[in-house]
Design a protein around this motif. Structure first.
Motif, PDB file in Angstrom:
ATOM      1  N   THR B 248      -7.831 -35.577  38.386  1.00 13.07           N
ATOM      2  CA  THR B 248      -8.153 -34.967  39.514  1.00 13.07           C
ATOM      3  C   THR B 248      -7.503 -36.140  40.626  1.00 13.07           C
ATOM      4  O   THR B 248      -6.913 -35.720  41.660  1.00 13.07           O
ATOM      5  CB  THR B 248      -9.739 -35.207  39.735  1.00 13.07           C
ATOM      6  OG1 THR B 248     -10.242 -34.620  38.726  1.00 13.07           O
ATOM      7  CG2 THR B 248     -10.055 -34.506  41.117  1.00 13.07           C
ATOM      8  N   LEU B 249      -7.766 -37.399  40.470  1.00 12.72           N
ATOM      9  CA  LEU B 249      -7.032 -38.113  41.357  1.00 12.72           C
ATOM     10  C   LEU B 249      -5.607 -38.364  41.511  1.00 12.72           C
ATOM     11  O   LEU B 249      -4.881 -38.221  42.596  1.00 12.72           O
ATOM     12  CB  LEU B 249      -7.374 -39.850  40.771  1.00 12.72           C
ATOM     13  CG  LEU B 249      -7.070 -40.996  41.819  1.00 12.72           C
ATOM     14  CD1 LEU B 249      -8.501 -40.761  42.501  1.00 12.72           C
ATOM     15  CD2 LEU B 249      -7.307 -42.446  40.847  1.00 12.72           C
ATOM     16  N   ALA B 250      -4.777 -37.873  40.241  1.00 16.05           N
ATOM     17  CA  ALA B 250      -3.494 -37.587  40.215  1.00 16.05           C
ATOM     18  C   ALA B 250      -2.865 -36.627  41.050  1.00 16.05           C
ATOM     19  O   ALA B 250      -1.998 -36.415  41.727  1.00 16.05           O
ATOM     20  CB  ALA B 250      -2.794 -38.128  38.813  1.00 16.05           C
ATOM     21  N   GLU B 251      -3.730 -35.338  40.689  1.00 16.11           N
ATOM     22  CA  GLU B 251      -3.590 -34.347  41.306  1.00 16.11           C
ATOM     23  C   GLU B 251      -3.405 -34.436  43.021  1.00 16.11           C
ATOM     24  O   GLU B 251      -2.735 -33.822  43.626  1.00 16.11           O
ATOM     25  CB  GLU B 251      -4.662 -33.110  41.000  1.00 16.11           C
ATOM     26  CG  GLU B 251      -4.078 -31.807  41.431  1.00 16.11           C
ATOM     27  CD  GLU B 251      -5.013 -31.612  42.787  1.00 16.11           C
ATOM     28  OE1 GLU B 251      -4.399 -31.155  43.653  1.00 16.11           O
ATOM     29  OE2 GLU B 251      -6.054 -32.088  42.893  1.00 16.11           O
ATOM     30  N   ARG B 252      -4.421 -35.210  43.386  1.00 19.65           N
ATOM     31  CA  ARG B 252      -4.462 -35.453  44.977  1.00 19.65           C
ATOM     32  C   ARG B 252      -3.582 -36.307  45.202  1.00 19.65           C
ATOM     33  O   ARG B 252      -2.920 -35.997  46.302  1.00 19.65           O
ATOM     34  CB  ARG B 252      -5.899 -36.183  45.176  1.00 19.65           C
ATOM     35  CG  ARG B 252      -7.024 -35.254  45.011  1.00 19.65           C
ATOM     36  CD  ARG B 252      -8.154 -35.823  45.724  1.00 19.65           C
ATOM     37  NE  ARG B 252      -9.271 -34.936  45.404  1.00 19.65           N
ATOM     38  CZ  ARG B 252     -10.450 -35.171  44.734  1.00 19.65           C
ATOM     39  NH1 ARG B 252     -10.698 -36.560  44.667  1.00 19.65           N
ATOM     40  NH2 ARG B 252     -11.483 -34.192  44.476  1.00 19.65           N
ATOM     41  N   THR B 253      -2.915 -37.210  44.656  1.00 21.63           N
ATOM     42  CA  THR B 253      -2.022 -38.125  45.060  1.00 21.63           C
ATOM     43  C   THR B 253      -0.412 -37.602  44.770  1.00 21.63           C
ATOM     44  O   THR B 253       0.363 -37.645  45.682  1.00 21.63           O
ATOM     45  CB  THR B 253      -2.079 -39.452  44.440  1.00 21.63           C
ATOM     46  OG1 THR B 253      -2.228 -39.332  43.082  1.00 21.63           O
ATOM     47  CG2 THR B 253      -3.283 -40.410  44.984  1.00 21.63           C
ATOM     48  N   LEU B 254      -0.523 -36.930  43.709  1.00 15.36           N
ATOM     49  CA  LEU B 254       0.802 -36.513  43.444  1.00 15.36           C
ATOM     50  C   LEU B 254       1.127 -35.103  43.909  1.00 15.36           C
ATOM     51  O   LEU B 254       2.233 -34.492  43.734  1.00 15.36           O
ATOM     52  CB  LEU B 254       1.072 -36.149  41.872  1.00 15.36           C
ATOM     53  CG  LEU B 254       1.289 -37.687  41.078  1.00 15.36           C
ATOM     54  CD1 LEU B 254       1.345 -37.738  39.554  1.00 15.36           C
ATOM     55  CD2 LEU B 254       2.288 -38.563  41.755  1.00 15.36           C
ATOM     56  N   VAL B 256       1.434 -33.807  46.695  1.00 16.83           N
ATOM     57  CA  VAL B 256       2.509 -34.007  47.930  1.00 16.83           C
ATOM     58  C   VAL B 256       3.794 -33.823  47.306  1.00 16.83           C
ATOM     59  O   VAL B 256       4.779 -32.987  47.694  1.00 16.83           O
ATOM     60  CB  VAL B 256       2.194 -35.001  48.863  1.00 16.83           C
ATOM     61  CG1 VAL B 256       2.984 -34.996  50.067  1.00 16.83           C
ATOM     62  CG2 VAL B 256       0.843 -34.806  49.194  1.00 16.83           C
ATOM     63  N   ALA B 257       3.951 -34.709  46.286  1.00 19.62           N
ATOM     64  CA  ALA B 257       5.286 -34.957  45.779  1.00 19.62           C
ATOM     65  C   ALA B 257       5.925 -33.757  44.812  1.00 19.62           C
ATOM     66  O   ALA B 257       6.955 -33.142  45.295  1.00 19.62           O
ATOM     67  CB  ALA B 257       5.491 -36.057  44.699  1.00 19.62           C
ATOM     68  N   ARG B 274      -5.029 -28.260  39.374  1.00 12.65           N
ATOM     69  CA  ARG B 274      -6.233 -28.645  40.136  1.00 12.65           C
ATOM     70  C   ARG B 274      -7.202 -27.557  39.784  1.00 12.65           C
ATOM     71  O   ARG B 274      -8.617 -27.718  39.839  1.00 12.65           O
ATOM     72  CB  ARG B 274      -5.904 -27.942  41.800  1.00 12.65           C
ATOM     73  CG  ARG B 274      -7.036 -28.107  42.523  1.00 12.65           C
ATOM     74  CD  ARG B 274      -6.678 -28.161  44.352  1.00 12.65           C
ATOM     75  NE  ARG B 274      -6.136 -26.867  44.450  1.00 12.65           N
ATOM     76  CZ  ARG B 274      -4.740 -26.406  44.898  1.00 12.65           C
ATOM     77  NH1 ARG B 274      -4.019 -27.438  44.998  1.00 12.65           N
ATOM     78  NH2 ARG B 274      -4.505 -25.252  45.103  1.00 12.65           N
ATOM     79  N   VAL B 379       0.076 -39.882  34.349  1.00  9.14           N
ATOM     80  CA  VAL B 379      -1.598 -40.335  34.617  1.00  9.14           C
ATOM     81  C   VAL B 379      -1.650 -41.195  33.037  1.00  9.14           C
ATOM     82  O   VAL B 379      -2.138 -42.381  33.423  1.00  9.14           O
ATOM     83  CB  VAL B 379      -2.119 -39.023  34.411  1.00  9.14           C
ATOM     84  CG1 VAL B 379      -3.773 -39.517  34.459  1.00  9.14           C
ATOM     85  CG2 VAL B 379      -2.159 -38.065  35.829  1.00  9.14           C
TER      86      VAL B 379
END
Ligand SMILES: Nc1ncnc2c1ncn2[C@@H]1O[C@H](COP(=O)(O)OP(=O)(O)OP(=O)(O)O)[C@@H](O)[C@H]1O
Ligand SMILES: [Mg+2]
Lengths: 258, 441
Positions: B248-254, B256-257, B274, B379
């Motif tokens: 979840t954390l990675a989905e939020r940060t990555l 955009v990329a 997601r 991740v």
């Protein structure tokens, strides 16, 4: 409130409401539905898409917890049961027939039919199962597996399975939805015969011709029972349905809830 | 019920094969250890050899058992993901969650028992290899030979069978408890998450504490290794349990990329992670374990070499054991990882068929899958590396006196390359094949 158990009533709902909270505006799928289903009756439930038919059936069968209100089936209050008792209820007091037949492809016809009994921990009575399969017209196909049968035949296996425990009520959600005209007619004739023999049946359908096989049609719109039609003919049902649809469309167009 | 379980095995061969492979390797390893331990306890074994021959398999064996149980739980969970309709149907006609779980447990019992027979035989061979190689390094005299007997290896096989069966019962909990008419509600999902999070936190803390005890030991004590090794494993297991949160954390940060990458595959991958993080979660779990354990143990060894140079008998032996542990656990995790990746991609045949029917090319579908696996790998690599470095810091301080030595470049890079290589290669091959053959029916 005192509840008197009326032996002629198979199933009843009291002020049954179900609201889905999906984050945005809550969806009222059922709004205080009071319903009494007589023992041995064949009831069809009709209504526009999204009117709450499936939700009503799921709540009545204990597959889903309503937001408020209660459901009585025989002498048990469905809405008060825990998960384990609900599973037991499905094994012994309720039969299901769905659009997708939900048969286990690995098991033979007879094994599929007997599975609820085995889950109850009872050794099934082979002769009785064979009689039941003969009654649904599959006496010759007991050792076949579902993929080897036609859609109509598979649905009749599902009906036999629904009947195996001699349930108080059989629920059918669009049982003919996936069938061709002839198979559909076979399945409906079978349901009619079962009802005549005293089996209580509640069927959700979109097809006026299917509803015409029932004793009474209930019309659902926007979560309420808005009409009922005893001894229906498919013509009458079709007329009422199109009136309901017109009403729903007008309500949508003016933005006014029904 | 038993007949249904047996028929299910025949019907779900891929899932059964995955479970069989995991238990097979588990039985080989554990019965090998049991054979070594039985040798240590045997009357004919010289007294000086006993301590090693008993302690070494005891430590290693308990790791293996934990990892087998963990791998079976995940494997069963993934296999059941592809049987949602069947389980829903069973629940609908009145099977209780307990009955569904017992059916899965019986299936696993049968599979594990079948796999245990060749497993015990191969375990004998493994035990013999361990005892003879240790004898050649001079740590034990080996005068007593390899005398495993029958009881210990068979008992080990039975323990793995029991662990797998219990693991299946545990691993089927979520699938069996799902409502017969639909998805679990968000509320229920987070309720189920809480005990897992607490367990994960506890494991990480215990692991770090175990590693920290190295600080109070003598620099040349063998027990520093004995404390840090399990420390690495516990931290890795704890981190692996948090895969969902990490995703979840990675989905939020990555996210955009991924969007900026532009390709429709990347976009779909981000959406998939997601909406349904549980599909890629097992891959993250196994990759994290792989990276965490392998990086931790190889770093320890590298630090040891740096501190002592090429050591004496004991040092060499510890090195040999360490490499053996890494090799075995890594092999174990790759099997579980590959199985789970293949199973979860095959389960998405329907989705790939829909994509193909609306005109997606095999390449586009494959790229979507590869992007998802790449995300999982990133991740797992980050979490696994951070965890292993944290677990090794006390060891580095003890051996070389510098915290920075906890970061051992070469082993870490090797682990990352191995992990991402296995994950991506499996995804490309299976994804291409599945996407090509998945056609709308
Ligand atoms: N799980 C759910 N979450 C949110 N809303 C739902 C859910 N299930 C049903 N609804 C909504 O509740 C209402 C009633 O749905 P229901 O499925 O009972 O209708 P239906 O009469 O069976 O329709 P159909 O004839 O299309 O099958 C609809 O507006 C539907 O969108
Ligand atoms: Mg419906």
């Amino acid at each position: 409130m005192t509840i008197t158990i009326d032996k002629t009533v198979a199933l009843s709902t009291t002020a049954l409401s179900c609201t889905y909270d999906t984050g945005g505006t809550p969806i009222h799928a059922l709004r205080s539905v009071d319903l009494t289903i007589r023992r041995g009756s064949f009831t069809a439930i009709m209504g526009p898409s999204g009117s709450g038919k499936t939700t009503l059936m799921h709540c009545a069968a204990g597959l889903q917890k309503p937001t408020s209100g209660s459901v009585h089936l025989g002498d048990s209050e469905v809405t008060a049961l825990d998960e384990k008792s609900l599973a037991r209820l499905r094994r012994v007091a309720i039969g299901f027939v769905f659009q997708s037949f939900n048969l286990l492809p690995a098991l033979t016809v007879i094994e599929n039919v007997e599975l609820p009994v085995r889950l109850e921990g009872i050794r099934p009575d082979r002769a009785a199962t064979e009689r039941l399969l003969a009654r649904v017209g599959l006496g010759e196909r007991t050792s076949h597996r579902p993929p080897q049968l036609s859609g109509g035949q598979q649905q009749r296996v599902a009906i036999a399975r629904a009947l195996i425990a001699e349930p108080a009520v059989v629920f059918a959600d669009e049982p003919t939805g996936a069938l061709d005209l002839r198979s559909a007619r076979e399945v409906l004739t079978l349901l009619r015969e079962l009802a005549d023999a005293g089996q209580t049946i509640i069927m959700v359908t979109h097809d006026p011709a299917a509803a015409a096989y029932s004793d009474e049609v209930l019309f659902l719109a926007d979560g309420r029972i808005v009409d009922r039609l005893p001894d229906p003919t498919s013509r009458d049902v079709a007329v009422r349905m199109s009136a309901l649809l017109d009403q729903a469309e007008r309500a949508n167009a003016t933005g006014v809830a029904l | 019920m038993i007949r249904l379980a047996l028929l299910s095995i025949a019907r779900h061969r891929a899932g059964a094969a995955a479970t069989a492979l995991v238990t097979l390797v588990g039985v080989v390893l554990l019965s090998g250890m049991a054979g070594v331990m039985a040798t240590g306890l045997a009357a004919s074994t010289p007294g000086d050899d006993r301590a090693f021959l008993v302690q070494f398999p005891a430590i290693l064996g308990s790791w293996i058992l934990g990892i087998v149980a963990f791998a079976v739980i995940s494997t069963v969970g993934v296999a059941l993901g592809g049987r949602t309709d069947e389980i829903r149907g069973l629940r609908l006609i009145g099977a209780t969650p307990g009955q569904v779980r017992r059916m899965v447990a019986i299936e696993t019992l049968v599979i594990a028992t079948t796999a245990a027979v060749p497993g015990v035989l191969l375990g004998y061979a493994l035990g013999a290899v361990i005892v003879t190689t240790t004898a050649t390094t001079g740590v034990i005299s080996g005068a007593g030979g390899f005398v495993p007997g029958v009881l210990a290896p068979v008992l080990a096989g039975l323990i793995v069978i029991a662990a797998a069966t219990i693991g299946a019962f545990v691993g089927s909990r979520e699938a069996a408890n799902r409502s017969p008419i639909g998805e679990p509600t968000a509320k229920r999902r987070s309720q189920a998450a809480r005990p897992r999070r607490i367990l994960a936190g506890a494991l990480i803390l215990i692991g770090l504490a175990s590693s920290a005890t190295a600080l109070v030991m003598e620099p040349d004590s063998v027990y520093a290794t004995a404390a840090t090794g399990p420390g690495c494993v516990l931290v890795a297991v704890g981190a692996a349990l948090l895969a969902t949160e990490m995703l979840t954390l990675a989905e939020r940060t990555l996210l955009v990329a991924l969007h900026r990458l532009g390709g429709v595959g990347a976009r779909l991958a981000a959406t998939n992670i997601r909406i349904a993080p549980e599909r890629i979660r097992p891959a993250v779990t196994f990759l994290t374990l792989f990276v965490g354990v392998a990086a931790g143990t190889l770093s320890m060894q590298s630090i040891e070499n740096q501190a002592a140079g090429s050591g004496d008998g004991i040092g060499q032996l510890m090195a040999a054991i360490n490499y053996l542990v890494v090799l075995l656990i890594a092999a174990f995790m790759s099997i579980a990882l590959i199985n789970n990746l293949i199973a979860s991609i095959k389960q998405r045949r329907g989705e790939l068929a829909v994509m193909s029917s609306i005109g997606a090319t095999t390449g586009q579908s494959t790229r979507m899958l590869v992007c998802e696996t790449a995300m999982a790998t990133i991740v797992a690599v980050v979490v696994g590396l951070v965890g292993s470095i944290a677990a090794v810091i006390p060891f580095a301080i003890l051996k070389t006196g510098t915290v920075a030595d906890a970061v051992q470049g070469l082993p870490l890079i090797a682990v990352v390359i191995a992990a991402s290589g296995i994950a991506l290669l499996t995804t490309v091959i299976t994804g291409k094949q599945t996407a090509r053959t998945a056609r709308a029916v």
